[in-house]
Design an enzyme around this catalytic site. Structure first.
Site, short mmCIF file in Angstrom:
data_model
loop_
_atom_site.label_atom_id
_atom_site.label_comp_id
_atom_site.label_asym_id
_atom_site.label_seq_id
_atom_site.Cartn_x
_atom_site.Cartn_y
_atom_site.Cartn_z
N LYS A 157 -37.66 -36.26 39.87
CA LYS A 157 -36.52 -36.41 38.97
C LYS A 157 -35.60 -35.22 39.21
O LYS A 157 -35.87 -34.11 38.78
CB LYS A 157 -36.95 -36.45 37.49
CG LYS A 157 -35.80 -36.96 36.63
CD LYS A 157 -35.60 -36.26 35.32
CE LYS A 157 -35.08 -34.88 35.36
NZ LYS A 157 -33.62 -34.76 35.60
N GLU A 232 -41.94 -22.95 38.68
CA GLU A 232 -41.05 -21.91 39.19
C GLU A 232 -39.97 -21.75 38.13
O GLU A 232 -39.08 -22.59 38.03
CB GLU A 232 -40.41 -22.35 40.51
CG GLU A 232 -41.36 -22.53 41.65
CD GLU A 232 -41.91 -21.22 42.18
OE1 GLU A 232 -41.43 -20.15 41.75
OE2 GLU A 232 -42.81 -21.27 43.03
N CYS A 266 -32.46 -18.14 40.84
CA CYS A 266 -33.42 -17.44 39.98
C CYS A 266 -33.89 -16.13 40.60
O CYS A 266 -34.54 -15.34 39.94
CB CYS A 266 -34.60 -18.35 39.65
SG CYS A 266 -35.27 -19.12 41.10
N GLU A 366 -31.24 -13.65 31.80
CA GLU A 366 -30.82 -14.08 33.13
C GLU A 366 -29.33 -14.48 33.04
O GLU A 366 -28.93 -15.18 32.12
CB GLU A 366 -31.67 -15.30 33.51
CG GLU A 366 -31.59 -15.67 34.94
CD GLU A 366 -32.58 -16.79 35.30
OE1 GLU A 366 -32.99 -17.55 34.41
OE2 GLU A 366 -32.91 -16.90 36.49
P1 ADP Z 1 -30.95 -25.46 33.78
O1 ADP Z 1 -30.60 -24.80 32.47
O2 ADP Z 1 -30.90 -24.55 34.93
O3 ADP Z 1 -30.29 -26.77 34.01
P2 ADP Z 1 -33.33 -26.79 32.95
O4 ADP Z 1 -34.70 -26.24 32.87
O5 ADP Z 1 -32.66 -27.21 31.68
O6 ADP Z 1 -32.51 -25.69 33.71
O7 ADP Z 1 -33.27 -28.02 33.94
C1 ADP Z 1 -34.02 -28.13 35.10
C2 ADP Z 1 -34.51 -29.56 35.20
O8 ADP Z 1 -35.30 -29.85 34.05
C3 ADP Z 1 -33.43 -30.63 35.27
O9 ADP Z 1 -33.87 -31.63 36.17
C4 ADP Z 1 -33.41 -31.16 33.84
O10 ADP Z 1 -32.95 -32.50 33.76
C5 ADP Z 1 -34.86 -31.07 33.45
N1 ADP Z 1 -35.12 -30.99 32.00
C6 ADP Z 1 -34.32 -30.49 31.04
N2 ADP Z 1 -34.93 -30.58 29.82
C7 ADP Z 1 -36.14 -31.14 30.03
C8 ADP Z 1 -37.28 -31.48 29.20
N3 ADP Z 1 -37.28 -31.24 27.89
N4 ADP Z 1 -38.35 -32.03 29.79
C9 ADP Z 1 -38.39 -32.24 31.11
N5 ADP Z 1 -37.37 -31.94 31.95
C10 ADP Z 1 -36.26 -31.41 31.42
#
Ligand code: ADP
Length: 462
Positions: A157, A232, A266, A366
């Site tokens: 995903k 990560e 990161c 960050e």
């Molecule tokens: P960023 O703030 O850098 O976008 P995130 O951790 O929010 O970092 O997003 C990284 C990935 O995690 C994306 O693919 C996002 O769609 C997914 N994501 C965001 N929220 C959730 C969640 N609650 N559960 C699973 N995946 C999530």
């Protein structure tokens, strides 16, 4: 949830494409296909999987320019940097094509003459991956390649901002002959799809790159079905410039570490910790270099710094600059930005901040943006303490020409990745990953396939 996901160019605000999103039910169906495909894929020979991965690698290299353009369009990074990512990402596929053939077992002397002990390795099972937008290609390949090499099936995903790179990668994988159910891409709401992944007993491993808060949720939710996890997560990299550093080298490498991908990695240096005696000279040289960087659309010739991915990311960067300036930091260069809320385009000019202290948010959070805050120290233990004073432990950098000091610093930094006189330590040959709240597990190197393998021990009675 809408049935379409629209992907925008962060440099222009234009729509690149609308693509279908998958519902929770469709993701469940994808998991079932992954589960079924695992039965045959995990039984293929390592050399068969290696050949398919090698073919995939070759196709990606062949299409590096188109893939690079797509990354620039949906992520914003300059085109040359995007092509660099494609080649770096492809390198993981080539590396794990080779590692597939080196998944060795062991025989162990048994406690009695009437027994034999044999240890074998096997694929962990269907894997689900959730990946971020900052490296839309490489963050996928460094997970998918070892998984497929080990004999796992794989569902990705990707981030909603950059799903097109993932779809292109998958298309090339199919062209290479990797079966469609072995490697699948699903798009949609992160939380919803994340929950489908973590609650499914058929997914045996979750691999995630993204923020620490989301990583924690995924770890908690994975506990229900006791899945393997690789995480990560966030970083807050210190970059120490000691009194006997080669300053020109330190500046050159700090530029690489800080400003690539507009500071949105990161492992980007987030805190520049510089010895009092060289602070002014270092700050001057760094500011001169930062001022030369051209900001703009990454597809334009000569652009070094592209847009910030979205409004949320932009506002965080600006709030950190404002907070630091309010508390007494000096803007040595940059500090300005171009914002177009109507189009959703945000650019931050490469910034260097002097007179930074630990009361400022930028020293604790960050940044994910092109801002280099400089704080000074007099004693190396003070610098090390400052560097370690964070819940994160991903990458740390230091610059010194003195090897005794270098060994001392490296042994006392609580970080998974250390760059000594090196601002770009990432390499497919090396284990990438963090300590503390920066994550669990390593990607790349000979360690990178381990998280996709189970150990089976057989005791044979004679
Ligand atoms: P960023 O703030 O850098 O976008 P995130 O951790 O929010 O970092 O997003 C990284 C990935 O995690 C994306 O693919 C996002 O769609 C997914 N994501 C965001 N929220 C959730 C969640 N609650 N559960 C699973 N995946 C999530």
């Amino acid at each position: 949830m809408p049935d379409k996901l629209t992907v925008y160019n962060p440099a222009t605000g234009e729509v690149i494409k609308s693509i279908p999103q998958q519902s929770a039910k469709e993701v469940e169906e994808a998991i079932e296909r992954s589960h079924q495909a695992f039965k045959t894929w995990s039984k293929t020979s390592a050399s068969e999987r290696a050949s398919l991965l090698k073919k995939w690698y070759e196709l990606i290299v062949e299409h590096k320019d188109e893939l690079g353009k797509l990354i620039t369009a949906e992520n914003g990074k300059p085109y040359q940097e995007a092509v660099g990512e494609v080649l770096y990402g492809a390198g993981y596929i080539e590396w794990f094509a080779e590692e597939a053939k080196r998944v060795y077992g062991r025989t162990v002397p048994a406690p009695t003459t009437g027994k034999r002990i044999v240890v074998t390795r096997q694929a962990v099972g269907p894997v689900a991956a959730i990946t971020p937008w900052n490296f839309p290609n490489a963050m996928i390949t460094r997970k998918a390649a070892p998984a497929l090499a080990a004999g796992c099936t794989f569902i990705i995903k990707p981030a909603p901002d950059t799903p097109l790179s993932a779809l292109e990668l998958a298309r090339l994988a199919y062209e290479a002959g990797i079966p469609k159910d072995v490697l699948q891409v699903v798009n949609g709401d992160g939380e919803e799809i994340g929950n489908v992944f973590t609650s499914s007993p058929k997914i045996r491993k979750i691999t995630f790159t993204g923020s620490t808060p989301v990583g924690k949720i995924l770890m908690k939710n994975s506990a229900e079905t006791v899945k393997h996890v690789s995480m990560e997560l966030g970083g807050h990299a210190p970059l120490i410039v000691d009194e006997d550093a080669n300053l020109d080298l330190a500046v050159e490498q700090a530029m690489v570490s800080k400003y690539r991908n507009a500071g949105q990695t990161c492992v980007c240096a987030n805190r520049l910790i510089v010895h009092e005696s060289v602070k002014d000279e270092f700050a001057k040289k760094l500011s001169e270099q930062a001022a030369k960087l051209k900001v703009g659309n990454g597809l334009e010739e000569g652009v070094n710094v592209g847009p910030i991915i979205n409004k949320k990311g932009f506002e965080k960067i600006v709030s950190q600059i404002d907070d630091a300036v309010e508390k007494g930091a000096k803007v040595l260069v940059g500090g300005s930005y171009d914002r177009n809320d109507d189009k959703g385009c945000y650019f931050v000019h490469p910034t260097v901040l002097g007179d930074v202290d630990t009361s400022m948010n930028i020293m604790h959070e960050e940044t994910f943006g092109p801002v280099a805050p400089i704080i000074s120290y007099t004693d190396i233990d003070e610098a090390i303490e400052l560097a370690n004073d964070t819940p994160f432990g991903l990458a740390a950098y230091f610059f010194t020409e003195n090897y005794r000091r270098g060994i001392y610093i490296s042994e006392n930094l609580d970080y998974g990745i250390i760059g000594w006189n090196d601002g770009g330590p990432s390499a497919v040959q090396a284990p990438f990953g963090g300590m503390k709240e920066s994550g669990v597990g390593r990607e790349g190197g000979s360690e990178g396939i381990e998280p996709y393998l189970e150990t089976k021990y057989m005791s044979i009675g004679l």
